[in-house]
Design a protein around this motif. Structure first.
Motif, mmCIF file in Angstrom:
data_model
loop_
_atom_site.group_PDB
_atom_site.id
_atom_site.type_symbol
_atom_site.label_atom_id
_atom_site.label_comp_id
_atom_site.label_asym_id
_atom_site.label_seq_id
_atom_site.Cartn_x
_atom_site.Cartn_y
_atom_site.Cartn_z
ATOM 1 N N TRP A 277 38.248 39.160 42.070
ATOM 2 C CA TRP A 277 36.953 39.452 42.683
ATOM 3 C C TRP A 277 36.236 38.162 43.062
ATOM 4 C CZ3 TRP A 277 34.702 43.598 38.845
ATOM 5 C CH2 TRP A 277 35.419 44.802 38.999
ATOM 6 N N ARG A 278 36.291 37.173 42.177
ATOM 7 C CA ARG A 278 35.608 35.907 42.419
ATOM 8 C C ARG A 278 36.265 35.145 43.576
ATOM 9 N NH1 ARG A 278 36.787 33.781 37.986
ATOM 10 N NH2 ARG A 278 38.292 32.266 38.707
ATOM 11 N N CYS A 279 37.583 35.057 43.571
ATOM 12 C CA CYS A 279 38.299 34.268 44.581
ATOM 13 C C CYS A 279 38.275 34.913 45.965
ATOM 14 C CB CYS A 279 39.736 34.037 44.136
ATOM 15 S SG CYS A 279 39.859 32.976 42.686
ATOM 16 N N THR A 280 38.314 36.221 46.026
ATOM 17 C CA THR A 280 38.335 36.906 47.323
ATOM 18 C C THR A 280 36.940 37.210 47.841
ATOM 19 O OG1 THR A 280 38.435 39.119 46.327
ATOM 20 C CG2 THR A 280 40.554 38.012 46.807
ATOM 21 N N GLY A 281 35.931 37.118 46.968
ATOM 22 C CA GLY A 281 34.576 37.457 47.367
ATOM 23 C C GLY A 281 34.378 38.956 47.536
ATOM 24 N N ARG A 282 35.278 39.745 46.957
ATOM 25 C CA ARG A 282 35.182 41.204 47.091
ATOM 26 C C ARG A 282 33.841 41.724 46.589
ATOM 27 N NH1 ARG A 282 39.387 45.952 45.431
ATOM 28 N NH2 ARG A 282 37.983 47.614 46.029
ATOM 29 N N TYR A 283 33.390 41.203 45.458
ATOM 30 C CA TYR A 283 32.088 41.574 44.911
ATOM 31 C C TYR A 283 31.287 40.306 44.686
ATOM 32 C CZ TYR A 283 34.229 46.083 43.983
ATOM 33 O OH TYR A 283 34.874 47.279 44.122
#
Length: 72
Positions: A33-39
């Motif tokens: 989530w942190r690396c992809t910016g999903r949330y």
């Protein structure tokens, strides 16, 4: 894996393992989530370490609370 103790919940910063337990998800999921910016999940970088504030996670969960099944 045991749940974090009350003493651990009182600390201002926690590891992804402790926060993953809090969110009932896998520690690796937080990294994705942190690396992809999903949330937009707030985190703090301390050197190479990543930490999460419990207060930030509670606020994040509050923003995601829905009254209906609508996802927008």
């Amino acid at each position: 894996m045991a749940a974090p103790s009350n003493r651990q919940n009182q600390r201002p910063f926690h590891t992804k393992r402790h926060r993953a337990l809090f969110l009932d998800t896998a520690p690796g999921t937080l990294s994705v989530w942190r690396c992809t910016g999903r949330y937009n999940l707030p985190f703090v970088k301390i050197g190479r370490k990543v930490r999460y504030r419990r207060t930030d996670l509670v606020a994040w969960l509050e923003k995601r609370t829905r009254e209906t099944g609508a996802t927008a």
